[in-house]
Design an enzyme around this catalytic site. Structure first.
Site, mmCIF file in Angstrom:
data_model
loop_
_atom_site.group_PDB
_atom_site.id
_atom_site.type_symbol
_atom_site.label_atom_id
_atom_site.label_comp_id
_atom_site.label_asym_id
_atom_site.label_seq_id
_atom_site.Cartn_x
_atom_site.Cartn_y
_atom_site.Cartn_z
ATOM 1 N N HIS A 80 0.996 -0.968 -0.102
ATOM 2 C CA HIS A 80 -0.552 0.271 0.114
ATOM 3 C C HIS A 80 1.067 1.077 0.210
ATOM 4 C CE1 HIS A 80 -2.818 2.729 0.884
ATOM 5 N NE2 HIS A 80 -1.993 3.493 1.980
ATOM 6 N N ASP B 182 7.049 22.356 -26.216
ATOM 7 C CA ASP B 182 6.481 21.328 -25.753
ATOM 8 C C ASP B 182 7.927 20.944 -24.125
ATOM 9 O OD1 ASP B 182 7.387 17.922 -24.969
ATOM 10 O OD2 ASP B 182 5.610 17.861 -26.875
ATOM 11 N N TRP C 90 6.823 0.595 4.063
ATOM 12 C CA TRP C 90 7.662 1.282 2.981
ATOM 13 C C TRP C 90 9.012 1.465 3.014
ATOM 14 C CZ3 TRP C 90 8.499 5.504 1.502
ATOM 15 C CH2 TRP C 90 8.311 6.897 2.776
ATOM 16 N N SER D 248 13.132 6.373 -13.549
ATOM 17 C CA SER D 248 11.767 7.467 -14.060
ATOM 18 C C SER D 248 11.968 8.783 -13.840
ATOM 19 C CB SER D 248 10.871 6.424 -13.730
ATOM 20 O OG SER D 248 9.757 7.539 -14.395
ATOM 21 N N SER D 249 11.970 8.715 -11.589
ATOM 22 C CA SER D 249 12.080 10.077 -11.349
ATOM 23 C C SER D 249 12.869 11.259 -11.611
ATOM 24 C CB SER D 249 12.015 9.844 -9.953
ATOM 25 O OG SER D 249 10.585 8.961 -9.408
ATOM 26 N N HIS E 254 12.936 12.222 4.023
ATOM 27 C CA HIS E 254 12.259 13.333 4.180
ATOM 28 C C HIS E 254 11.903 13.954 3.059
ATOM 29 C CE1 HIS E 254 9.946 15.298 7.276
ATOM 30 N NE2 HIS E 254 10.380 16.149 6.537
ATOM 31 N N GLU F 38 11.862 13.033 0.520
ATOM 32 C CA GLU F 38 10.628 12.813 -0.050
ATOM 33 C C GLU F 38 9.540 13.674 0.424
ATOM 34 O OE1 GLU F 38 10.235 10.794 -2.847
ATOM 35 O OE2 GLU F 38 8.643 9.807 -2.337
ATOM 36 N N TYR G 118 8.404 15.700 1.070
ATOM 37 C CA TYR G 118 7.937 17.221 0.033
ATOM 38 C C TYR G 118 7.755 17.553 -1.384
ATOM 39 C CZ TYR G 118 8.625 19.190 5.017
ATOM 40 O OH TYR G 118 8.391 19.523 6.579
ATOM 41 N N SER H 290 -2.106 26.935 -5.082
ATOM 42 C CA SER H 290 -1.682 28.764 -4.984
ATOM 43 C C SER H 290 -2.269 29.005 -6.520
ATOM 44 C CB SER H 290 -0.703 29.118 -5.784
ATOM 45 O OG SER H 290 0.238 28.592 -4.190
ATOM 46 N N HIS I 204 14.290 12.969 12.459
ATOM 47 C CA HIS I 204 13.035 12.959 13.382
ATOM 48 C C HIS I 204 12.606 12.041 13.070
ATOM 49 C CE1 HIS I 204 11.227 15.900 10.377
ATOM 50 N NE2 HIS I 204 10.880 14.910 9.693
ATOM 51 N N HIS I 205 12.597 10.845 12.278
ATOM 52 C CA HIS I 205 11.623 9.952 12.174
ATOM 53 C C HIS I 205 13.033 9.432 12.829
ATOM 54 C CE1 HIS I 205 9.929 11.469 8.921
ATOM 55 N NE2 HIS I 205 11.155 12.019 8.212
ATOM 56 N N THR J 297 5.773 27.425 6.565
ATOM 57 C CA THR J 297 5.045 26.524 6.662
ATOM 58 C C THR J 297 3.409 27.196 6.463
ATOM 59 O OG1 THR J 297 6.105 24.353 6.881
ATOM 60 C CG2 THR J 297 3.304 24.275 6.805
ATOM 61 N N LYS K 164 2.810 29.795 3.945
ATOM 62 C CA LYS K 164 1.984 29.619 3.017
ATOM 63 C C LYS K 164 0.600 29.691 3.454
ATOM 64 C CE LYS K 164 5.246 27.261 0.552
ATOM 65 N NZ LYS K 164 5.036 27.858 -0.951
ATOM 66 N N ARG L 105 1.181 1.310 15.444
ATOM 67 C CA ARG L 105 0.890 0.721 13.343
ATOM 68 C C ARG L 105 1.428 -0.325 13.113
ATOM 69 N NH1 ARG L 105 5.801 4.948 11.107
ATOM 70 N NH2 ARG L 105 4.727 4.194 8.933
#
Ligand code: CU
Lengths: 516, 374
Positions: free
Chosen positions: A67, A96, A132, A160-161, A244, A246, A248, A259, A293-294, A319, A322, A441
């Site tokens: 998932h 293009d 994951w 790809s990315s 991390h 990632e 963002y 926006s 922080h993870h 943040t 924004k 979890r």
């Protein structure tokens, strides 16, 4: 304008057209969204009540893992790349993408990566079952044999990315229409430019960490094996140095989408454009120095812990800027609430709630209680579902008339919104409670104390799933039989993409527009 | 002597352990817990939460007011302002100041958590797939703590679950009141995380690392927790139970544990019949091995090998003992966890059950000799 698309399947296979490739990315990600959603529903069905009823614990772990992987790498990221493909050239007045052939390649390797990943479900030993975040040594020494296919799939997704990002950067930096200075670019273009740099910086790190796993599994190294002198914590540092930024990567383009939409429906220019650009850049910078922080509970020294706590708290500042800017954009506007606007307003509110729980999680001593509980699950689903998913949905409603030249049914769109909004909150809000009541979890079964919240979450999840089926129906109906859309589509819309006809011709801006 | 010991201990435990607090199915918040750390953490949690609420009311309030007043259907004209350096500065600086206000108590609380000095008792906590091992350093007491059989029996049953479902173990950790206890947390296989919410102790158990945590509980009590880091198939089934008793009870409990160890060493000298071994072996197998090798001995293809027809269970006894006592790739070592009688019994059982029919016997002395020979 001389020629249109080729006919049949070869059109899609060989295409180098940014609109075709954008559409393929979007359809692909939609398919992955449903696949990942099915995995989620298996999880929620098992968690409907205490006891094991539907799957066994090992398969449950495969579901949580798949998932997460499918949603992050298959649904959210390709969807944003698809939006970039469609919109970036049109927003900056380019004909293009800068590297059209590579564009084709970066899309077409993706289906193979995910076919390979999904095929692990049918392998002996089952699919990856280590989450994951695939912490070693659970994902190395103790992993099912399919982990090697997982590693290969991640490599392909990364390639790809990276190609997609190079393309986006090259396009934005080289192909803007005359007069389109950097500080005149729509915010969506800005956020994608910054996101693309993040991707180029961290995807190789992800590739590195899975390669180290591969070496540990097959070539006798011990990067992460303590018994061989390796270090399981090293894995987490490298993973989160990727992981991390990632998160963002999955939210900055969403900021860009919102926006664009809020000013349109408030009929008022975006408030604080340049501060939005600077805030995005600061968030991107900070995302590189907060990864641990993870890992507040892995036992990093006190000073390290303090550094990562302070740095993480700092993210609240840009943040917040924004959010305040969006609210001020709405202030004294003349608002209407079409579907894209509804999704965008829900984005601002619910993403802010996710931001609040993020701030709570940043406080290291309290994180000792939150870490690896459902509170974290609630937090990141609040930033990802109403964050990434709602913004993508809003973008689809907002630009669909431009893409296919037809208008979606507003009543159905609003129905979709309210169902999704209710489903989302019924699913994820109770997770704050079960987490604070100390439910860990990634467990397939739980004590009766958590039963009520879990039952509510499961009901919400199925409602949310049903809402997405309606979304699919709405899109197909629009394409097949929607009413013709005007070129401007929305009364308050500004920007180059609205200056071309609806549907946007196969080739746009073959001669660059003048931007004043 | 021993039985008096046991009886008095049982009485003591029964008298001093409050029944686990009523479970509240609508519990929605952290609890204050029972240590100074847990109370500080709770206070901090509520403090940050209230700040978030205030900010939320302001931001969402402004949004809703705006959505009500500034809608086109009310015939308003959109104003076109879109910049204000002053405003931007305000909402950069004010949040930064609020954050500084949060950082002070957070730092203080974190320093308290990290202060593991001057502990009076050290307990080595080792995470295994899927159980905890507790070793009282310098006390000669060490044991494993598994999910209780009562909970295991309920997992696949349709009956209503008991209140302590999945939160009770066979051998709880016991610690004395009023004593600073230091936990030295590590793991034998994958990463686990040792978490007891009421004590606000959560530490990752990482192979190759020894992490430190501490607690000091003043009143006797009974607390539960769970493994908090995904550690494989039965991650959800390795709870933690902590009993806090007075120092005197704690001492007598230690004596009891030491006496148990002596009794086990004594039993290992006896010889058993094959029937006795098979009977005991089945119990051991169902408790400790079936999670992976399955109750029917068929294993899980691609993950855990079958015992039925296994080349090891039907091959050299020495290799079989080696696998069970010392483990393998993905197979935990059981040499420490099982008594020699249990090891001998489960090996004998595996060699004769599931159609393996080897007909041979392994006695506890064989196991002891094998372990001494290593
Ligand atoms: Cu564990």
């Amino acid at each position: 304008m001389a020629h249109g698309p080729a006919k049949g399947f070869s059109r899609w296979l060989y295409t180098t057209n940014h609109k075709d490739i954008g559409s393929m990315y979007l359809w692909f990600s939609f398919a992955m969204f449903f696949l990942g959603g099915i995995f989620a529903l298996v999880i929620r069905a098992e968690l409907f009540q205490p006891g094991m009823q539907i799957v066994d614990p090992n398969f449950f772990n495969q579901m949580t893992t798949m998932h997460g992987l499918v949603m992050v790498f298959g649904a959210v990221m390709p969807a944003f790349v698809g939006l970039a493909n469609w919109m970036v050239p049109m927003m900056i007045g380019a004909p293009d993408m800068a590297l059209p052939r590579m564009n084709n390649w970066s899309f077409w390797i993706l289906p193979f990566a995910f076919a390979m990943l999904a095929s692990t479900l049918f392998m002996e030993g089952g699919a990856p079952n280590f989450g994951w975040t695939f912490y070693a040594p659970l994902s190395t020494t103790y992993a099912p044999a399919s982990v090697t296919f997982f590693i290969f799939a991640v490599h392909i997704m990364g390639a790809s990315s990276i190609m997609g990002s190079i393309n986006i950067i090259a396009t934005i930096l080289n192909m803007r229409a005359p007069g389109m200075t950097l500080m005149k670019m729509p915010l969506f273009v800005w956020t994608w430019l910054i996101t693309a740099y993040l991707l180029i910086a961290v995807m190789p790190v992800l590739a590195g960490v899975v390669t180290m796993m591969l070496m540990d599994i097959h070539f006798g190294t011990s990067f992460f094996d303590a018994a061989g002198g390796g270090d399981p914590v090293l894995f987490q540092h490298v993973f989160w140095f990727f992981g991390h930024p990632e998160v963002y990567i999955m939210i900055l383009p969403a900021f860009g989408v919102v926006s664009a939409i809020i000013p349109t429906f408030a009929r008022k220019p975006l408030f604080g454009y340049s501060s939005m650009v600077y805030a995005t850049a600061s968030i991107a910078f900070l995302s590189f120095i907060v990864w641990a922080h993870h890992m507040f509970t892995v036992g990093i020294p006190l000073l390290g812990e303090l550094f990562f706590m302070y740095a993480t708290m700092l993210i609240a500042v840009p943040t917040g800027v924004k959010v305040f800017n969006w609210v001020t954009t709405m202030w004294k506007g003349a608002m209407t609430f079409e579907t894209p606007m509804l999704f965008s307003i829900a984005f601002v509110i619910l993403f802010t709630i996710g931001g609040f729980s993020g701030l709570m999680l940043a406080i290291a001593p309290v994180d000792f209680q939150y870490h690896d509980t459902y509170f974290v699950v609630a937090h990141f689903h609040y930033v990802l579902v109403p964050g990434a998913i709602f913004s993508i949905t809003a973008a689809v409603y907002y630009w669909l008339p431009k893409w296919c030249g037809k208008m979606y049914d507003e009543t159905l769109g609003k129905t979709h919104f309210w169902l999704a909004f209710a489903g989302l909150n019924i699913t994820f809000f109770p997770m704050h409670f079960s987490g604070l009541a100390y439910m860990p979890r990634r467990i397939p079964d739980y004590n009766v104390a958590f039963a009520n919240w879990n039952m509510i979450s499961s009901v919400g999840a199925f409602l949310f799933g049903a809402a997405q089926v309606l979304f699919l129906y709405i899109i197909i109906r629009t394409i097949v039989s929607g009413k013709k859309a005007t070129d401007q589509v929305w009364e308050g819309a500004t920007g180059l993409e609205w200056s071309v006809p609806s549907p946007a011709p196969y080739h746009t801006f073959s001669t660059p527009p003048e931007v004043k | 002597m021993l039985s008096i010991f046991k009886r008095s201990l049982a009485l003591l435990l029964a008298a001093s352990l409050p029944v686990a607090a009523e479970i509240d199915p609508w519990q929605y918040n952290l609890t204050e817990g029972v240590t100074s750390v847990s109370q500080n953490v709770y206070g901090l949690h509520m403090f940050i939460f209230y700040i978030c609420c205030i900010i939320g009311v302001i931001v969402f309030g402004a949004m809703f007011v705006s959505m009500y007043l500034h809608r086109k259907s009310r015939g308003v004209e959109a104003s076109q302002f879109h910049e204000s350096v002053k405003l931007e500065l305000v909402w950069t600086i004010v949040p930064a100041l609020i954050l500084i206000g949060m950082a002070f108590p957070a730092t203080k609380s974190l320093m308290e958590i990290y202060d593991t000095d001057n502990a009076e008792l050290d307990i080595i906590v080792t995470g295994h797939q899927w159980k905890w091992q507790y070793e009282y350093r310098g006390e000669g007491v060490s044991f494993f703590s598994n999910l209780s059989q009562k909970s295991k029996d309920q997992i696949y049953s349709a009956d209503a679950k008991s209140d302590d479902y999945l939160l009770d173990v066979d051998n709880p950790l016991v610690i004395p009141t009023g004593t600073k206890v230091r936990f030295l947390v590590t793991a034998a296989d994958v990463i686990h995380s040792w978490w007891v919410p009421e004590l606000a102790v959560k530490r990752d158990a990482i192979p190759g690392y020894i992490n430190e945590a501490w607690t000091k509980v003043d009143e006797p009590g009974h607390f539960v927790g769970q493994c908090a880091e995904l550690c494989g198939k039965d991650h959800g089934f390795m709870p933690i139970e902590v009993k806090v008793v007075s120092p005197e009870e704690f001492e007598s409990w230690l004596g009891e544990k030491r006496a148990e160890a002596a009794a086990i060493a004594e039993a290992a000298k006896q010889t058993f019949t094959i029937d006795q071994l098979l009977e005991e072996g089945k119990v051991v197998y169902d408790t400790y091995c079936a999670a992976c090798h399955q109750a029917n001995g068929q294993g899980v293809p691609g993950a855990f090998p079958a015992i039925a027809g296994s080349p090891i269970a039907m091959g050299d006894v020495g290799l079989h003992m080696d696998r069970v006592l010392n483990g393998g790739v993905g197979m935990p070592p059981f040499g420490e966890q099982l008594t020699p009688v249990q090891s001998a019994a489960v090996i004998t059982y595996q060699r004769n059950a599931f159609g393996n029919n080897m007909g041979d016997i392994v006695q506890p002395v064989d196991v002891v000799q094998y372990q001494q020979g290593q």
